[in-house]
Design a protein around this motif. Structure first.
Motif, PDB file in Angstrom:
ATOM      1  N   GLU A 138     -19.184  22.741 -29.808  1.00 23.03           N
ATOM      2  CA  GLU A 138     -18.244  21.765 -30.366  1.00 23.03           C
ATOM      3  C   GLU A 138     -18.126  21.846 -31.887  1.00 23.03           C
ATOM      4  OE1 GLU A 138     -20.816  20.654 -28.170  1.00 23.03           O
ATOM      5  OE2 GLU A 138     -19.411  21.055 -26.551  1.00 23.03           O
ATOM      6  N   GLY A 139     -19.115  22.419 -32.563  1.00 22.67           N
ATOM      7  CA  GLY A 139     -19.120  22.469 -34.026  1.00 22.67           C
ATOM      8  C   GLY A 139     -20.546  22.349 -34.533  1.00 22.67           C
ATOM      9  N   PHE A 140     -20.696  21.752 -35.702  1.00 26.74           N
ATOM     10  CA  PHE A 140     -21.996  21.601 -36.342  1.00 26.74           C
ATOM     11  C   PHE A 140     -22.378  20.123 -36.339  1.00 26.74           C
ATOM     12  CE2 PHE A 140     -20.172  25.492 -37.805  1.00 26.74           C
ATOM     13  CZ  PHE A 140     -21.240  26.361 -37.873  1.00 26.74           C
ATOM     14  N   GLN A 141     -23.504  19.818 -35.706  1.00 27.85           N
ATOM     15  CA  GLN A 141     -23.959  18.433 -35.603  1.00 27.85           C
ATOM     16  C   GLN A 141     -25.128  18.216 -36.540  1.00 27.85           C
ATOM     17  OE1 GLN A 141     -24.599  18.203 -31.327  1.00 27.85           O
ATOM     18  NE2 GLN A 141     -22.565  17.306 -31.088  1.00 27.85           N
ATOM     19  N   MET A 142     -25.147  17.044 -37.184  1.00 27.07           N
ATOM     20  CA  MET A 142     -26.136  16.751 -38.205  1.00 27.07           C
ATOM     21  C   MET A 142     -26.886  15.480 -37.884  1.00 27.07           C
ATOM     22  SD  MET A 142     -26.723  14.522 -40.942  1.00 27.07           S
ATOM     23  CE  MET A 142     -25.186  13.805 -41.415  1.00 27.07           C
ATOM     24  N   LYS A 143     -28.183  15.480 -38.203  1.00 31.32           N
ATOM     25  CA  LYS A 143     -28.953  14.248 -38.136  1.00 31.32           C
ATOM     26  C   LYS A 143     -30.121  14.339 -39.098  1.00 31.32           C
ATOM     27  CE  LYS A 143     -31.799  15.354 -34.082  1.00 31.32           C
ATOM     28  NZ  LYS A 143     -32.185  14.856 -32.748  1.00 31.32           N
ATOM     29  N   LEU A 144     -30.544  13.178 -39.581  1.00 30.04           N
ATOM     30  CA  LEU A 144     -31.749  13.096 -40.394  1.00 30.04           C
ATOM     31  C   LEU A 144     -32.945  13.013 -39.458  1.00 30.04           C
ATOM     32  CD1 LEU A 144     -30.623  10.613 -43.205  1.00 30.04           C
ATOM     33  CD2 LEU A 144     -30.549  13.116 -43.206  1.00 30.04           C
ATOM     34  N   LEU A 145     -34.138  13.253 -39.968  1.00 27.61           N
ATOM     35  CA  LEU A 145     -35.324  13.271 -39.104  1.00 27.61           C
ATOM     36  C   LEU A 145     -35.551  11.960 -38.374  1.00 27.61           C
ATOM     37  CD1 LEU A 145     -38.004  15.305 -41.077  1.00 27.61           C
ATOM     38  CD2 LEU A 145     -36.530  16.035 -39.216  1.00 27.61           C
ATOM     39  N   ASP A 146     -35.229  10.836 -38.999  1.00 26.08           N
ATOM     40  CA  ASP A 146     -35.458   9.529 -38.382  1.00 26.08           C
ATOM     41  C   ASP A 146     -34.363   9.127 -37.399  1.00 26.08           C
ATOM     42  OD1 ASP A 146     -37.807   9.267 -39.822  1.00 26.08           O
ATOM     43  OD2 ASP A 146     -36.871   8.128 -41.441  1.00 26.08           O
ATOM     44  N   TYR A 185     -27.178  12.395 -33.136  1.00 28.62           N
ATOM     45  CA  TYR A 185     -26.420  13.053 -34.193  1.00 28.62           C
ATOM     46  C   TYR A 185     -25.509  12.056 -34.885  1.00 28.62           C
ATOM     47  CZ  TYR A 185     -27.894  17.378 -31.944  1.00 28.62           C
ATOM     48  OH  TYR A 185     -28.629  18.395 -31.409  1.00 28.62           O
ATOM     49  N   ARG A 186     -25.265  12.275 -36.151  1.00 32.16           N
ATOM     50  CA  ARG A 186     -24.374  11.396 -36.921  1.00 32.16           C
ATOM     51  C   ARG A 186     -22.918  11.797 -36.784  1.00 32.16           C
ATOM     52  NH1 ARG A 186     -26.815   8.739 -42.151  1.00 32.16           N
ATOM     53  NH2 ARG A 186     -28.904   8.304 -41.369  1.00 32.16           N
ATOM     54  N   GLY A 187     -22.672  12.990 -36.325  1.00 32.33           N
ATOM     55  CA  GLY A 187     -21.294  13.432 -36.156  1.00 32.33           C
ATOM     56  C   GLY A 187     -21.229  14.923 -35.927  1.00 32.33           C
ATOM     57  N   THR A 188     -20.027  15.396 -35.600  1.00 31.01           N
ATOM     58  CA  THR A 188     -19.778  16.814 -35.418  1.00 31.01           C
ATOM     59  C   THR A 188     -18.798  17.250 -36.493  1.00 31.01           C
ATOM     60  OG1 THR A 188     -20.146  16.616 -33.042  1.00 31.01           O
ATOM     61  CG2 THR A 188     -18.974  18.578 -33.802  1.00 31.01           C
ATOM     62  N   TYR A 189     -19.110  18.348 -37.162  1.00 30.14           N
ATOM     63  CA  TYR A 189     -18.333  18.802 -38.312  1.00 30.14           C
ATOM     64  C   TYR A 189     -17.798  20.210 -38.044  1.00 30.14           C
ATOM     65  CZ  TYR A 189     -20.839  14.845 -40.125  1.00 30.14           C
ATOM     66  OH  TYR A 189     -21.349  13.581 -40.284  1.00 30.14           O
ATOM     67  N   PRO A 190     -16.654  20.552 -38.644  1.00 29.89           N
ATOM     68  CA  PRO A 190     -15.997  21.818 -38.306  1.00 29.89           C
ATOM     69  C   PRO A 190     -16.694  23.067 -38.865  1.00 29.89           C
ATOM     70  CG  PRO A 190     -14.757  20.678 -40.000  1.00 29.89           C
ATOM     71  CD  PRO A 190     -15.847  19.747 -39.553  1.00 29.89           C
ATOM     72  N   THR A 191     -17.410  22.925 -39.983  1.00 33.76           N
ATOM     73  CA  THR A 191     -18.068  24.084 -40.591  1.00 33.76           C
ATOM     74  C   THR A 191     -19.483  23.714 -41.019  1.00 33.76           C
ATOM     75  OG1 THR A 191     -17.419  23.597 -42.878  1.00 33.76           O
ATOM     76  CG2 THR A 191     -15.850  24.887 -41.542  1.00 33.76           C
ATOM     77  N   LEU A 192     -20.284  24.739 -41.241  1.00 34.33           N
ATOM     78  CA  LEU A 192     -21.654  24.525 -41.709  1.00 34.33           C
ATOM     79  C   LEU A 192     -21.656  23.863 -43.080  1.00 34.33           C
ATOM     80  CD1 LEU A 192     -24.708  24.891 -41.455  1.00 34.33           C
ATOM     81  CD2 LEU A 192     -24.413  27.248 -42.291  1.00 34.33           C
ATOM     82  N   GLU A 193     -20.769  24.280 -43.964  1.00 36.03           N
ATOM     83  CA  GLU A 193     -20.731  23.712 -45.316  1.00 36.03           C
ATOM     84  C   GLU A 193     -20.404  22.216 -45.288  1.00 36.03           C
ATOM     85  OE1 GLU A 193     -21.910  25.185 -48.050  1.00 36.03           O
ATOM     86  OE2 GLU A 193     -22.398  26.789 -46.669  1.00 36.03           O
ATOM     87  N   VAL A 194     -19.498  21.808 -44.422  1.00 35.88           N
ATOM     88  CA  VAL A 194     -19.153  20.391 -44.306  1.00 35.88           C
ATOM     89  C   VAL A 194     -20.349  19.609 -43.756  1.00 35.88           C
ATOM     90  CG1 VAL A 194     -17.639  18.719 -43.163  1.00 35.88           C
ATOM     91  CG2 VAL A 194     -16.687  20.840 -44.085  1.00 35.88           C
ATOM     92  N   LYS A 246     -23.518  20.435 -44.098  1.00 38.30           N
ATOM     93  CA  LYS A 246     -24.513  20.372 -45.184  1.00 38.30           C
ATOM     94  C   LYS A 246     -24.162  19.256 -46.159  1.00 38.30           C
ATOM     95  CE  LYS A 246     -25.988  25.221 -45.312  1.00 38.30           C
ATOM     96  NZ  LYS A 246     -25.980  26.450 -46.130  1.00 38.30           N
ATOM     97  N   SER A 247     -22.900  19.146 -46.507  1.00 36.99           N
ATOM     98  CA  SER A 247     -22.457  18.092 -47.421  1.00 36.99           C
ATOM     99  C   SER A 247     -22.679  16.714 -46.818  1.00 36.99           C
ATOM    100  CB  SER A 247     -20.980  18.271 -47.782  1.00 36.99           C
ATOM    101  OG  SER A 247     -20.799  19.435 -48.541  1.00 36.99           O
ATOM    102  N   ALA A 248     -22.413  16.571 -45.525  1.00 34.41           N
ATOM    103  CA  ALA A 248     -22.614  15.285 -44.850  1.00 34.41           C
ATOM    104  C   ALA A 248     -24.096  14.916 -44.825  1.00 34.41           C
ATOM    105  CB  ALA A 248     -22.057  15.340 -43.424  1.00 34.41           C
ATOM    106  N   LEU A 249     -24.951  15.894 -44.583  1.00 32.46           N
ATOM    107  CA  LEU A 249     -26.385  15.616 -44.581  1.00 32.46           C
ATOM    108  C   LEU A 249     -26.842  15.182 -45.964  1.00 32.46           C
ATOM    109  CD1 LEU A 249     -29.121  17.487 -42.706  1.00 32.46           C
ATOM    110  CD2 LEU A 249     -29.506  16.811 -45.060  1.00 32.46           C
TER     111      LEU A 249
END
Length: 70
Positions: free
Chosen positions: A28-36, A40-49, A51-54
């Motif tokens: 689906e894309g790149f999913q991000m979450k913090l350790l705690d 996931y906080r969301g799905t993003y279209p690229t790795l760079e996006v 990284k910025s969200a994190l």
């Protein structure tokens, strides 16, 4: 029926005190979450996006983390 996500790649974000979060690449894309985070906080279209969200989710004034692929 349960949903499952297949993680294809993973990057761990490291700050001065150690690991702070992770980015997972899925179909689906790149999913991000913090350790705690539990989810996931969301799905993003690229790795760079993702990284910025994190980085934006960290405390104000935090340094840009070092992202290492695992």
């Amino acid at each position: 029926m349960s949903e499952s996500t297949t993680v294809e790649q993973r990057w761990v974000a490291f700050g001065p005190a150690g690991a702070v979060g992770a980015i997972h690449r899925t179909a689906e894309g790149f999913q991000m979450k913090l350790l705690d985070d539990d989810t996931y906080r969301g799905t993003y279209p690229t790795l760079e996006v993702a990284k910025s969200a994190l980085h934006a989710a960290l405390e104000p004034g935090s340094e840009w983390p070092d992202f290492r692929e695992h």
